[in-house]
Design an enzyme around this catalytic site. Structure first.
Site, short mmCIF file in Angstrom:
data_model
loop_
_atom_site.label_atom_id
_atom_site.label_comp_id
_atom_site.label_asym_id
_atom_site.label_seq_id
_atom_site.Cartn_x
_atom_site.Cartn_y
_atom_site.Cartn_z
N THR A 71 60.53 36.44 31.56
CA THR A 71 61.70 35.59 31.82
C THR A 71 62.38 36.02 33.22
O THR A 71 62.67 35.45 34.03
CB THR A 71 62.67 35.01 30.79
OG1 THR A 71 61.60 34.52 29.87
CG2 THR A 71 63.46 33.80 31.08
N ARG A 116 74.10 39.17 38.95
CA ARG A 116 73.40 37.84 38.03
C ARG A 116 73.49 38.24 36.62
O ARG A 116 73.05 37.33 35.65
CB ARG A 116 71.92 37.75 38.60
CG ARG A 116 71.00 37.01 37.84
CD ARG A 116 71.09 35.50 37.70
NE ARG A 116 70.41 34.61 36.93
CZ ARG A 116 70.31 34.63 35.78
NH1 ARG A 116 71.20 35.31 34.93
NH2 ARG A 116 69.50 33.91 35.10
N LYS A 117 73.54 39.21 36.28
CA LYS A 117 73.68 39.93 34.89
C LYS A 117 72.52 39.47 34.11
O LYS A 117 72.78 38.62 32.93
CB LYS A 117 75.09 39.31 34.14
CG LYS A 117 76.20 40.10 34.82
CD LYS A 117 77.57 39.77 33.90
CE LYS A 117 78.85 40.33 34.54
NZ LYS A 117 79.24 39.87 35.89
O1 S5P Z 1 82.68 43.98 33.03
C1 S5P Z 1 82.89 43.45 34.02
C2 S5P Z 1 81.48 43.26 34.91
C3 S5P Z 1 81.65 42.60 36.03
S1 S5P Z 1 80.11 42.34 37.37
N1 S5P Z 1 83.77 42.74 34.50
C4 S5P Z 1 83.80 41.71 35.86
O2 S5P Z 1 85.11 41.35 35.64
N2 S5P Z 1 82.77 41.78 36.43
C5 S5P Z 1 82.95 41.06 37.70
O3 S5P Z 1 83.79 41.39 38.58
C6 S5P Z 1 83.24 39.49 37.47
O4 S5P Z 1 82.01 38.65 37.11
C7 S5P Z 1 83.68 39.08 38.77
O5 S5P Z 1 83.07 38.57 39.69
C8 S5P Z 1 84.65 40.38 39.25
C9 S5P Z 1 86.03 40.60 38.79
O6 S5P Z 1 86.65 39.55 39.74
P1 S5P Z 1 88.28 39.76 39.46
O7 S5P Z 1 88.90 38.50 40.26
O8 S5P Z 1 88.77 39.77 38.18
O9 S5P Z 1 88.73 40.90 40.27
#
Ligand code: S5P
Length: 263
Positions: free
Chosen positions: A102, A94-95
Site C-alpha cells: 500500500t 507523509r508519515k
Molecule cells: O513528533 C513529531 C513529528 C513531526 S514530523 N512532532 C511534530 O510536530 N512533527 C511535525 O512537525 C508536525 O507534523 C508539524 O508539521 C511540525 C511541528 O510544527 P509546529 O508548528 O508545532 O512547530
C-alpha cells in the site's frame, strides 16, 4: 558526547554513503543552517510566498502536501524551482503507516506522486519491516531518502522504549535508504551516521494546547545532540515577519551547533 556529534556537517558529508544525506549535510554548512521549516498552510499561494521568504534561511523545507486545498501539479513545479533558487531539499512529512504494497502506491501514485519530487519522506515503523522494503522499492532507484519516526514530540507518545529500539535496528538494517530519524535526541551507539531531526522547537512558547511540546534550539542541538531543528508556527505563526523569524531560528540553531562541536 557521541563522536559523530563532534564532527562538522562537512566532515560527515565527505564520507556519508547516502546521496541525499551527503547533499543535505553539505548545504547545511554552506548555508550555515540546520533549520527546517514546517510550512503547514492550506493555500498554494500562501505556501509558495512563505517558502520564497524563508528559503534563504533553511536547509530543508518540510511539507504536508495533503493539507493544501488548491494543490495542483504546478505547485510542485514551483516548489522544486524554489528549492533550486534558494538551495534547500524538500521533505514531505507523509508519515506512511501501512503495509509495504500500500505504501508503495501511496508514495509513487495518486494525486501527489510524492516520490517524483520529495527528496526525503518518512514513515512509522508500526507495520514492521515491510513498510521500509515497500518504500525502498520506489525511493532507492530515484535516489531518495527515508526518515523513521523513532520518537515523537507530542505528550503521551507511545513511540518509546522497545519500539524506539526496534526502529533503530530497522534503520541500521536498511541504511542504504534510511538516512535518519525523527527523534527528540541523538541515539547513542549507532553504527551508521544517521541524521537526527527534531520537531517541537520553539523560542517563545512551551506548547500548543493539543499536546505539542516545545524545546529550544539550544536544548535540541547542543544538549540532545540532534542535527536539525524543525520549526513550524514559531516561524510563521507569531504575526511577526516570517523571514526575520526564520533568521532568528537559523541563528539560534547554528550557534547551538557551533557550541556543540567546540566542546
Ligand atoms: O513528533 C513529531 C513529528 C513531526 S514530523 N512532532 C511534530 O510536530 N512533527 C511535525 O512537525 C508536525 O507534523 C508539524 O508539521 C511540525 C511541528 O510544527 P509546529 O508548528 O508545532 O512547530
Amino acid at each position: 558526547m557521541s563522536d559523530i556529534a563532534l564532527k562538522t556537517y562537512t566532515e560527515r558529508a565527505n564520507v556519508h554513503p547516502n546521496a541525499v544525506a551527503k547533499k543535505l549535510l553539505r548545504l547545511m554548512d554552506e548555508k550555515k543552517s540546520n533549520l527546517s521549516v514546517a510550512v503547514d498552510l492550506t493555500k498554494k499561494n500562501q505556501v509558495l510566498e512563505l517558502v520564497d521568504k524563508i528559503g534563504p534561511s533553511i536547509c530543508l523545507l518540510k511539507t504536508h502536501i495533503d493539507i493544501v486545498e488548491d494543490f495542483d501539479a504546478d505547485m510542485v513545479q514551483q516548489l522544486v524551482a524554489l528549492a533550486e533558487k534558494h538551495k534547500f531539499l524538500i521533505f514531505e512529512d507523509r508519515k506512511f503507516a501501512d503495509i509495504g504494497n500500500t505504501v508503495k502506491l501511496q508514495y509513487s501514485a495518486g494525486v501527489y506522486k510524492i516520490a517524483s519530487w520529495a527528496d526525503i519522506t518518512n514513515c512509522h515503523t508500526v507495520p514492521g519491516e515491510g513498510i521500509i522494503s515497500g518504500l525502498k522499492e520506489v525511493g532507492l532507484p530515484l535516489g531518495r531518502g527515508l526518515l523513521l519516526l523513532a520518537e515523537m514530540s507530542s505528550k503521551g507518545t507511545l513511540a518509546t522504549g522497545s519500539y524506539t529500539q526496534a526502529t533503530l535496528e530497522l534503520a541500521e538494517k536498511h541504511n542504504d535508504f534510511c538516512m535518519g530519524f525523527i527523534a527528540r535526541r541523538r541515539f547513542p551507539g549507532l553504527k551508521s551516521d544517521f541524521i537526527h531531526m527534531t520537531p517541537g522547537v520553539g523560542l517563545d512558547v512551551k506548547g500548543d494546547g493539543l499536546g505539542q511540546q516545545y524545546r529550544t534550539p539550544e536544548e535540541v542541538i547542543c544538549e540532545s545532540q540532534s542535527d536539525i531543528i524543525i520549526v513550524g508556527r514559531g516561524v510563521y505563526g507569531s504575526g511577526r515577519d516570517a523571514a526575520q523569524e526564520a533568521e532568528r531560528y537559523r541563528k539560534a540553531g547554528w550557534e547551538a551547533y557551533q557550541r556543540r562541536i567546540s566542546k
